[in-house]
Design a protein around this motif. Structure first.
Motif, PDB file in Angstrom:
ATOM      1  N   ILE A  56     -18.817  -1.292   7.827  1.00  0.00           N
ATOM      2  CA  ILE A  56     -17.381  -1.063   7.911  1.00  0.00           C
ATOM      3  C   ILE A  56     -16.658  -1.355   6.604  1.00  0.00           C
ATOM      4  O   ILE A  56     -15.576  -0.848   6.360  1.00  0.00           O
ATOM      5  CB  ILE A  56     -16.796  -1.890   9.064  1.00  0.00           C
ATOM      6  CG1 ILE A  56     -15.467  -1.332   9.535  1.00  0.00           C
ATOM      7  CG2 ILE A  56     -16.656  -3.355   8.672  1.00  0.00           C
ATOM      8  CD1 ILE A  56     -14.944  -1.982  10.795  1.00  0.00           C
ATOM      9  N   ASN A  67     -11.671  -0.100   0.758  1.00  0.00           N
ATOM     10  CA  ASN A  67     -11.054   0.666   1.835  1.00  0.00           C
ATOM     11  C   ASN A  67      -9.549   0.788   1.613  1.00  0.00           C
ATOM     12  O   ASN A  67      -8.957   1.858   1.795  1.00  0.00           O
ATOM     13  CB  ASN A  67     -11.308  -0.021   3.179  1.00  0.00           C
ATOM     14  CG  ASN A  67     -12.742   0.110   3.652  1.00  0.00           C
ATOM     15  OD1 ASN A  67     -13.511   0.913   3.144  1.00  0.00           O
ATOM     16  ND2 ASN A  67     -13.102  -0.696   4.637  1.00  0.00           N
ATOM     17  N   SER A  74     -15.729  -4.539   5.461  1.00  0.00           N
ATOM     18  CA  SER A  74     -14.936  -5.773   5.486  1.00  0.00           C
ATOM     19  C   SER A  74     -15.718  -6.811   6.258  1.00  0.00           C
ATOM     20  O   SER A  74     -15.963  -6.648   7.458  1.00  0.00           O
ATOM     21  CB  SER A  74     -13.571  -5.540   6.156  1.00  0.00           C
ATOM     22  OG  SER A  74     -12.979  -6.771   6.554  1.00  0.00           O
ATOM     23  N   TYR A  92      -8.755   3.328  -1.078  1.00  0.00           N
ATOM     24  CA  TYR A  92      -8.979   4.725  -0.684  1.00  0.00           C
ATOM     25  C   TYR A  92      -8.126   5.162   0.511  1.00  0.00           C
ATOM     26  O   TYR A  92      -8.213   6.316   0.937  1.00  0.00           O
ATOM     27  CB  TYR A  92     -10.459   4.944  -0.361  1.00  0.00           C
ATOM     28  CG  TYR A  92     -11.302   5.208  -1.582  1.00  0.00           C
ATOM     29  CD1 TYR A  92     -11.679   6.498  -1.932  1.00  0.00           C
ATOM     30  CD2 TYR A  92     -11.718   4.164  -2.388  1.00  0.00           C
ATOM     31  CE1 TYR A  92     -12.454   6.739  -3.057  1.00  0.00           C
ATOM     32  CE2 TYR A  92     -12.497   4.382  -3.518  1.00  0.00           C
ATOM     33  CZ  TYR A  92     -12.864   5.683  -3.848  1.00  0.00           C
ATOM     34  OH  TYR A  92     -13.628   5.907  -4.964  1.00  0.00           O
ATOM     35  N   GLY A  93      -7.351   4.260   1.069  1.00  0.00           N
ATOM     36  CA  GLY A  93      -6.529   4.627   2.212  1.00  0.00           C
ATOM     37  C   GLY A  93      -7.265   4.627   3.534  1.00  0.00           C
ATOM     38  O   GLY A  93      -6.793   5.212   4.521  1.00  0.00           O
ATOM     39  N   LEU A  94      -8.431   3.974   3.583  1.00  0.00           N
ATOM     40  CA  LEU A  94      -9.151   3.818   4.843  1.00  0.00           C
ATOM     41  C   LEU A  94      -8.540   2.665   5.642  1.00  0.00           C
ATOM     42  O   LEU A  94      -8.036   1.707   5.059  1.00  0.00           O
ATOM     43  CB  LEU A  94     -10.637   3.552   4.571  1.00  0.00           C
ATOM     44  CG  LEU A  94     -11.380   4.697   3.857  1.00  0.00           C
ATOM     45  CD1 LEU A  94     -12.770   4.230   3.428  1.00  0.00           C
ATOM     46  CD2 LEU A  94     -11.489   5.921   4.755  1.00  0.00           C
ATOM     47  N   PRO A  95      -8.599   2.709   6.966  1.00  0.00           N
ATOM     48  CA  PRO A  95      -7.856   1.723   7.761  1.00  0.00           C
ATOM     49  C   PRO A  95      -8.512   0.359   7.894  1.00  0.00           C
ATOM     50  O   PRO A  95      -7.846  -0.596   8.303  1.00  0.00           O
ATOM     51  CB  PRO A  95      -7.753   2.393   9.133  1.00  0.00           C
ATOM     52  CG  PRO A  95      -8.966   3.269   9.218  1.00  0.00           C
ATOM     53  CD  PRO A  95      -9.184   3.776   7.808  1.00  0.00           C
ATOM     54  N   HIS A  96      -9.801   0.236   7.568  1.00  0.00           N
ATOM     55  CA  HIS A  96     -10.513  -1.003   7.859  1.00  0.00           C
ATOM     56  C   HIS A  96     -10.415  -1.996   6.693  1.00  0.00           C
ATOM     57  O   HIS A  96     -11.355  -2.213   5.934  1.00  0.00           O
ATOM     58  CB  HIS A  96     -11.973  -0.703   8.208  1.00  0.00           C
ATOM     59  CG  HIS A  96     -12.110  -0.006   9.513  1.00  0.00           C
ATOM     60  ND1 HIS A  96     -12.125   1.370   9.614  1.00  0.00           N
ATOM     61  CD2 HIS A  96     -12.205  -0.484  10.775  1.00  0.00           C
ATOM     62  CE1 HIS A  96     -12.244   1.704  10.891  1.00  0.00           C
ATOM     63  NE2 HIS A  96     -12.284   0.603  11.614  1.00  0.00           N
ATOM     64  N   TRP A  97      -9.239  -2.600   6.577  1.00  0.00           N
ATOM     65  CA  TRP A  97      -9.028  -3.712   5.672  1.00  0.00           C
ATOM     66  C   TRP A  97      -8.119  -4.713   6.392  1.00  0.00           C
ATOM     67  O   TRP A  97      -7.490  -4.371   7.400  1.00  0.00           O
ATOM     68  CB  TRP A  97      -8.407  -3.267   4.339  1.00  0.00           C
ATOM     69  CG  TRP A  97      -7.091  -2.545   4.464  1.00  0.00           C
ATOM     70  CD1 TRP A  97      -6.895  -1.199   4.585  1.00  0.00           C
ATOM     71  CD2 TRP A  97      -5.781  -3.144   4.478  1.00  0.00           C
ATOM     72  NE1 TRP A  97      -5.552  -0.919   4.689  1.00  0.00           N
ATOM     73  CE2 TRP A  97      -4.844  -2.086   4.616  1.00  0.00           C
ATOM     74  CE3 TRP A  97      -5.309  -4.441   4.384  1.00  0.00           C
ATOM     75  CZ2 TRP A  97      -3.469  -2.305   4.669  1.00  0.00           C
ATOM     76  CZ3 TRP A  97      -3.941  -4.668   4.441  1.00  0.00           C
ATOM     77  CH2 TRP A  97      -3.044  -3.603   4.572  1.00  0.00           C
ATOM     78  N   ARG A 145       0.838  -1.206   0.000  1.00  0.00           N
ATOM     79  CA  ARG A 145       0.000   0.000   0.000  1.00  0.00           C
ATOM     80  C   ARG A 145       0.870   1.252   0.000  1.00  0.00           C
ATOM     81  O   ARG A 145       0.563   2.244  -0.653  1.00  0.00           O
ATOM     82  CB  ARG A 145      -0.920  -0.005   1.241  1.00  0.00           C
ATOM     83  CG  ARG A 145      -1.850   1.204   1.344  1.00  0.00           C
ATOM     84  CD  ARG A 145      -2.886   1.173   0.238  1.00  0.00           C
ATOM     85  NE  ARG A 145      -3.792   2.296   0.254  1.00  0.00           N
ATOM     86  CZ  ARG A 145      -3.543   3.522  -0.168  1.00  0.00           C
ATOM     87  NH1 ARG A 145      -2.352   3.818  -0.631  1.00  0.00           N
ATOM     88  NH2 ARG A 145      -4.473   4.447  -0.152  1.00  0.00           N
TER      89      ARG A 145
END
Length: 263
Positions: free
Chosen positions: A192, A93, A194, A96-101, A26
């Motif tokens: 969320i 996620n 995931s 897009y750089g969201l933390p929930h993965w 990432r």
């Protein structure tokens, strides 16, 4: 050491290494290389690279086991065990750089078909959040070293419910209708992005229940074991096992109340 204990250790080692590789990938930038069910259901190069890493680690440690991964399909084994792998659950996620993965890895006894397998061990690693959920059959569910145990909720109207949506427009419309009917009857709804982390959230008591349709075995195998070992009822509809038609995880009494509202 029993097979279960050995596999529980191995699944954590592999999932942790793979999640670290995904996080490093990432940082190097995300390349979308394909789409799956619809144009918004994307695959990144990191998905493919991390799944290949997992495959190679399993082949080194357990060459006779079967494999079933999101990106590279199924390969039968001869040992009676099969690994179900989602290298990045929550790819949007991730994109897009969201933390929930997370990286989700499970090993089951039997074929990779819900209702026909016995889950042996599973691990879900969310590297941005710094969290590792894991479980082994009969050994309980854990967040790191902490043992997880759900608590029952008093009634439907005070429950926090998580769900998810498919990628096809018609299916989203149907699912949106279910949520619209459910929303006035519960505390609130969360989404969320995931499935694996949603099931872990039930195990950790961060939400009271989770339901979603159209999941694949690799989406929920590890998380379902973690939720079940924490005390949740993990089921499908009308006595079916969890699967493509529905995955529902909740304390038993809440699952009973929710099931007729989500079918």
């Amino acid at each position: 050491m029993t097979d279960t204990d050995f596999l529980a250790t191995l699944v954590r080692e592999i999932a942790t290494e793979a999640a670290g590789a995904a996080l490093a990938g990432r940082g190097d930038g995300v390349e979308v290389v394909a789409s799956k069910s619809t144009s918004v259901d994307v695959v990144t190069q990191v998905d493919r690279d991390v799944e290949q890493l997992i495959r190679s680690r399993i082949a080194q440690a357990r060459p006779d086991d079967g494999f079933y991964g999101e990106e590279s399909g199924a390969e039968a084994g001869t040992s009676g065990y099969t690994w179900l792998v989602d290298p990045i659950d929550g790819t949007v996620n991730f994109l897009y750089g969201l933390p929930h993965w997370c990286t989700s890895v499970a090993v089951v006894e039997g074929p990779p078909e819900p209702g026909r397998w016995r889950a042996v061990a599973g691990c879900v690693v969310a590297p941005v959040l710094g969290e590792t959920f894991w479980a082994a059959a009969g050994r309980g569910a854990h967040l790191g070293p902490e043992r997880l145990s759900i608590t029952d909720v008093p009634d439907l109207e005070r429950s926090l419910v998580e769900t998810g949506f498919g990628y096809a427009a018609a299916e989203r419309a149907r699912q949106g209708g279910i949520v619209a009917e459910l929303l006035p009857r519960v505390r609130d709804i969360r989404r969320i992005g995931s499935a694996a982390l949603a099931l872990c959230a039930v195990a950790a008591g961060r939400v009271d229940a989770y339901f979603e349709a159209n999941l694949n075995p690799w989406d929920f195998a590890a998380g379902a074991l973690i939720a079940a070992e924490a005390g949740a009822r993990v089921t499908g509809l009308q006595g079916e096992p969890p699967g493509a038609r529905m995955v529902l995880a909740a304390p038993p009494s809440l699952a009973t109340d929710l099931e007729p509202l989500i079918g």
